[in-house]
Every structure is written in C-alpha cells, then in structure tokens.
Design a protein around this motif. Structure first.
Motif, mmCIF file in Angstrom:
data_model
loop_
_atom_site.group_PDB
_atom_site.id
_atom_site.type_symbol
_atom_site.label_atom_id
_atom_site.label_comp_id
_atom_site.label_asym_id
_atom_site.label_seq_id
_atom_site.Cartn_x
_atom_site.Cartn_y
_atom_site.Cartn_z
ATOM 1 N N TYR A 145 -0.220 -3.198 -7.777
ATOM 2 C CA TYR A 145 -1.649 -3.495 -7.918
ATOM 3 C C TYR A 145 -1.882 -5.006 -7.949
ATOM 4 O O TYR A 145 -2.818 -5.525 -7.330
ATOM 5 N N ASP A 146 -1.027 -5.713 -8.677
ATOM 6 C CA ASP A 146 -1.154 -7.170 -8.793
ATOM 7 C C ASP A 146 -0.971 -7.833 -7.419
ATOM 8 O O ASP A 146 -1.704 -8.766 -7.075
ATOM 9 N N ARG B 215 -1.551 -6.478 -4.527
ATOM 10 C CA ARG B 215 -2.741 -6.170 -3.720
ATOM 11 C C ARG B 215 -3.886 -7.119 -4.072
ATOM 12 O O ARG B 215 -4.573 -7.637 -3.168
ATOM 13 N N ILE C 75 1.949 1.825 -3.578
ATOM 14 C CA ILE C 75 0.836 2.302 -4.410
ATOM 15 C C ILE C 75 0.549 3.778 -4.126
ATOM 16 O O ILE C 75 0.378 4.585 -5.055
ATOM 17 N N GLU D 63 0.805 -1.226 0.000
ATOM 18 C CA GLU D 63 0.000 0.000 0.000
ATOM 19 C C GLU D 63 0.836 1.274 0.000
ATOM 20 O O GLU D 63 0.508 2.230 -0.716
ATOM 21 N N GLU E 131 0.869 6.290 -7.254
ATOM 22 C CA GLU E 131 -0.405 6.577 -7.933
ATOM 23 C C GLU E 131 -0.465 7.967 -8.565
ATOM 24 O O GLU E 131 -1.091 8.124 -9.617
ATOM 25 N N ASP F 43 0.428 7.783 -12.267
ATOM 26 C CA ASP F 43 -0.271 6.701 -12.954
ATOM 27 C C ASP F 43 -0.170 6.792 -14.466
ATOM 28 O O ASP F 43 -0.187 5.796 -15.172
ATOM 29 N N LEU G 87 2.012 -1.246 -11.495
ATOM 30 C CA LEU G 87 1.194 -2.389 -11.915
ATOM 31 C C LEU G 87 1.515 -3.633 -11.078
ATOM 32 O O LEU G 87 0.611 -4.406 -10.729
#
Length: 280
Positions: A230-231, A233, A209, A206, A213, A216, A227
């Motif tokens: 995100y994967d 998470r 991210i 987190e 972010e 992005d 990315l």
C-alpha cells in the motif's frame, strides 16, 4: 549706409540658410537614426517569436513523454532568449518608444515593451519553478524506489517464515510465493532505472496487493507485506501527481505565453508594414 545694410542682410540670409541647412541635416540624421532603430527593433522582435515556438515544441514533448512514461521526464529545455534579454535589459525602451511615435505615428510600442517585460519575468519564473520541482521530484522518486526495496525485503522475510498463526496465513504465503515465481523474471529483467520504476506498479505492486487483500485481517508478516505494498502504491501515485502538476504548470504558462506573443504580433503589424515600405 546702403552698402552696410546690404551687407547685413546678406549676412542674415547666409546665417539663415546655414541654419536651415543644418536643421535639415539634423532632421535627416534623426530620421535615419530612428529608421535604423525601427529596423533593429523589428529584427529582435521577430527573433523572440522563436521563444514560443521552442516552448510549444518542448511542452508537447513533455506531454507525450508523460503519456508514455511519466518517470522519463527530464529537465525542461528553454530557448536561450537573447533577443528577449536585449529588449528587456539592454535597449533604452524610452528612446525606442519615442522613435516609434515619430516613425509609426502611434504608441503601440509602449504596450509591446510592457508585455515583453512581463513575459521575461514569466519565462524566468517558469524555468525556476521547473528546476525546483525537478529537485523535489528526485526525492519523491527516491522515496518510491526505497518503498519498492522495503516491499521486496518484507516479501523475502515472509517467504522464509516457517511458523504461522493460522492455515489462512500459510495459504497467503503460498499464494504470494506462486505470484513471485511468475513475476520474478520480469522484476529481474535488465531495463533502465526509470522504466523499471514505471513498470513496478502494474508488474509488482498491484499483483501483490490483489493477492494479499483477501487476508487484510491477518496480522504479522503477511499484514506487514500488504502495508508495504500500500505504501509503495501511495508513493508511486505521489510521483505521478507531482509530474502531472509540473506538466500542468508548464502547459498553463504556455497558453499565456502564446497569448502574449499573439498580442505582440497584433501590436507590431504597423511596424512590419513600415519596414516593408523602407528603401532597401
């Protein structure tokens, strides 16, 4: 003639008396056998109540563990229900039912046997389901662990990059470098594997991210790191959802098992009362 008649009558009386005595002995023997069956049936029924006690205890342990750290959940421990096995697969249920109709003057034991037969299959299915889901969970956790490794590798690659397409990308690298300087001691802290998996979301994924972010729209290595985060998470959430579904399955079945045992206790109240009245 009269003597012959007396002899015949005497013989009939003796035979009749012997027949009556034998019938009485047979009835007493049958009654004694049926009483022993009721005592034994009551004994093993009482032992089956440990099943639900053990199930409830272990279900609560799983729920408590899930609330603390879902990744620490292990194989569900089932009570070795020998008494249930006896009732379902070893007792001649018809014989015990017929004995109960004589001794208890009712047919509730028939329903008791039906519930036990269903309960046996339910517990067997619950155990099989949990074992199968634990096997799937191992793969899900491995996938999550690999996604963390992929994220770390992509970050290491980004931090070694010297060429940037824009100042914004360079700024993103600098901020990520500052973040890693803060969290690296936590990531490298010596702790059990499953505790590290659990902590990684809030400690590592987190924060990465949140840091990236704002960038992005950036392409290249910066975008790749985001990315990967995100994967990771998503894979973390898949593990937690999988574990929650396992817990829900066990607790739902637990409610049904508790209801079935409660119903058995109600149906066997006449049996317990009967046993108390038997001579010691």
């Amino acid at each position: 003639m009269k003597a012959a008649w007396i002899a015949t009558l005497t013989t009939l009386l003796v035979v009749g008396l012997q027949s009556w005595q034998q019938k009485k002995r047979d009835e007493e023997q049958q009654n004694s056998t049926e009483q022993k069956k009721m005592k034994y049936l009551n004994f093993i029924i009482q032992d089956t109540y440990k099943i639900v006690e053990f199930y409830n205890s272990n279900s609560q342990k799983l729920v408590n563990t899930f609330n603390i750290n879902p990744f620490l959940i292990e194989e569900y421990s089932h009570y070795s229900a020998q008494s249930l096995e006896v009732i379902v697969n070893k007792l001649n249920q018809e014989d015990y039912y017929l004995a109960s109709t004589t001794q208890l003057k009712g047919d509730d034991i028939a329903e008791v046997f039906l519930i036990y037969n269903a309960l046996y299959l339910q517990i067997k299915d619950t155990k099989g389901h949990h074992i199968a889901e634990m096997e799937k969970l191992k793969q899900t956790q491995d996938d999550f662990s690999n996604s963390i490794s992929d994220l770390q590798e992509s970050i290491n690659k980004l931090l070694l990059t010297k060429n940037f397409n824009s100042d914004k990308e360079k700024l993103g690298q600098r901020q990520l470098n500052e973040l890693m300087g803060k969290i690296k001691p936590i990531i490298l802290k010596d702790q059990p594997y499953k505790s590290r998996l659990f902590d990684s979301k809030n400690v590592f994924i987190e924060p990465v991210i949140k840091t990236l972010e704002p960038y992005d729209g950036i392409e290249g290595d910066l975008r790749n790191v985001l990315l990967k985060a995100y994967d990771a998470r998503i894979k973390y959430n898949l593990c937690v959802v999988h574990l929650r579904n396992m817990i829900d399955y066990i607790t739902t079945n637990g409610k049904e098992i508790n209801y079935e045992i409660t119903r058995i206790k109600e149906l066997t109240e006449p049996l317990e009362a009967y046993i108390k009245k038997l001579p010691k």
